[in-house]
Motif scaffolding. Structure first.
Motif, mmCIF file in Angstrom:
data_model
loop_
_atom_site.group_PDB
_atom_site.id
_atom_site.type_symbol
_atom_site.label_atom_id
_atom_site.label_comp_id
_atom_site.label_asym_id
_atom_site.label_seq_id
_atom_site.Cartn_x
_atom_site.Cartn_y
_atom_site.Cartn_z
ATOM 1 N N HIS A 161 0.815 -1.362 -0.025
ATOM 2 C CA HIS A 161 -0.105 0.100 0.022
ATOM 3 C C HIS A 161 0.695 1.297 -0.118
ATOM 4 N N ARG A 181 -3.702 5.760 -10.697
ATOM 5 C CA ARG A 181 -4.345 4.699 -11.399
ATOM 6 C C ARG A 181 -4.312 4.813 -12.919
ATOM 7 N N THR A 186 -1.785 0.112 -8.725
ATOM 8 C CA THR A 186 -3.144 -0.109 -8.048
ATOM 9 C C THR A 186 -3.136 -0.620 -6.485
ATOM 10 N N PRO A 188 -3.563 0.120 -2.801
ATOM 11 C CA PRO A 188 -4.486 1.094 -1.998
ATOM 12 C C PRO A 188 -3.703 2.020 -1.280
ATOM 13 N N ASP A 250 -15.281 4.688 -7.827
ATOM 14 C CA ASP A 250 -14.799 3.214 -8.093
ATOM 15 C C ASP A 250 -13.458 3.317 -8.565
ATOM 16 N N LEU A 253 -9.630 3.390 -4.805
ATOM 17 C CA LEU A 253 -8.730 2.690 -3.937
ATOM 18 C C LEU A 253 -8.021 3.346 -2.514
ATOM 19 N N GLU A 255 -8.316 3.799 1.164
ATOM 20 C CA GLU A 255 -8.884 2.850 1.871
ATOM 21 C C GLU A 255 -9.270 3.626 3.416
#
Length: 282
Positions: A161, A181, A186, A188, A250, A253, A255
């Motif tokens: 992450h 992105r 990718t 988080p 969407d 990511l 979190e």
């Protein structure tokens, strides 16, 4: 009237907030007094105090029952032998998550940057299930933005992450997450933001702690004092509300939050729980 979808995004981020603390003599007592045992705590690495202060506090907080994430600043580690000792020590105390920045110190040995240490961690069998790396929503003072994004791409096989540095610009957050992105990064993200800080306490902290949490850190983040201290100049609630549309999309990511407490631990937790209570009534 606050948008319910945005309120839900803010609630999710606040529920998944972890607190960065500084390894001082009073930190453990503040944590025990103000934080429930399920709140994740990260412990910074200060060149003036050395990694021992970070790992000592990490061990004590873990012993108190908290999930703890020590910072292993790459430039403060002399080489593979010391890294092996660090891994054995932390794994032995049940630590499963670490954060690996390059750090502000001059390189003490074989690791000029985070990537070289991450490579050795992988060769040691990837002993930690969660490994965080640094992201820069606002420009790094010495590294071009394109290179910081490239750096995250290079580290994607070694980390789980991204933990963003302090940021105050919701538009910048949106654009930065979009760049990540689109680049194919990718992992988080945990969004870095300051907790509620009193100007006098922040000034006092800056004069007595080490690089990374102090004057040099504040100098690198131009306008930090002004933004944190000016009446109405920055509020975490307003910042999160402005970030929520992009962070709720969407594919974003994002979190949770990485909250820089500057050791104002009680004040930070009071702010978080109060805001959560109001959001849940939305």
């Amino acid at each position: 009237m606050r948008n319910k979808r945005h309120a839900a995004t803010m609630t999710r981020l606040l529920e998944n907030a972890r607190y960065e603390v500084l390894p001082t003599t009073t930190t453990e007592d503040k944590v025990l007094e103000h934080l429930p045992r399920d709140r994740t705590i990260t412990v910074t690495a200060s060149p003036s105090k050395g990694l021992e202060a970070t790992f000592d506090l990490t061990e004590r907080l873990a012993g108190d029952g908290y999930p703890v994430v020590p910072h292993i600043a790459a430039r403060m580690v002399t080489g593979r032998a010391e890294l092996e000792e660090i891994v054995e020590r932390l794994v032995g105390k049940g630590i499963t998550s670490v954060f690996v920045p390059g750090g502000d110190a001059e390189a003490a040995g074989d690791y000029p940057d985070a990537l070289t240490l991450l490579e050795d961690l992988k060769e040691l069998g990837s002993p930690f299930s969660h490994v965080g790396i640094t992201g820069y929503p606002e420009s790094h003072p010495t590294i071009h933005d394109d290179l910081t994004v490239q750096s995250m791409w290079d580290k994607r096989h070694y980390a789980t992450h991204i933990v963003s540095n302090l940021t105050f610009d919701p538009t910048g957050v949106r654009d930065w997450v979009g760049r990540l992105r689109r680049r194919g990064v990718t992992m988080p993200v945990l969004l870095g933001m300051p907790g509620p800080v009193e100007r006098a306490k922040l000034l006092g902290m800056a004069t007595r702690i080490g690089v990374g949490e102090s004057t040099k850190f504040l100098a690198k983040n131009k306008g930090l004092f002004a933004r944190l201290a000016a009446p109405g100049g920055f509020t975490g609630e307003s910042f999160l509300e402005k970030c929520a549309p992009a962070l709720g999309e969407d594919g974003a990511l994002v979190e949770g939050l990485h909250v820089f407490t500057f050791n104002q631990i009680g004040e930070t937790e009071a702010w978080r729980t109060d805001l959560l209570a109001r959001l849940r009534r939305t």
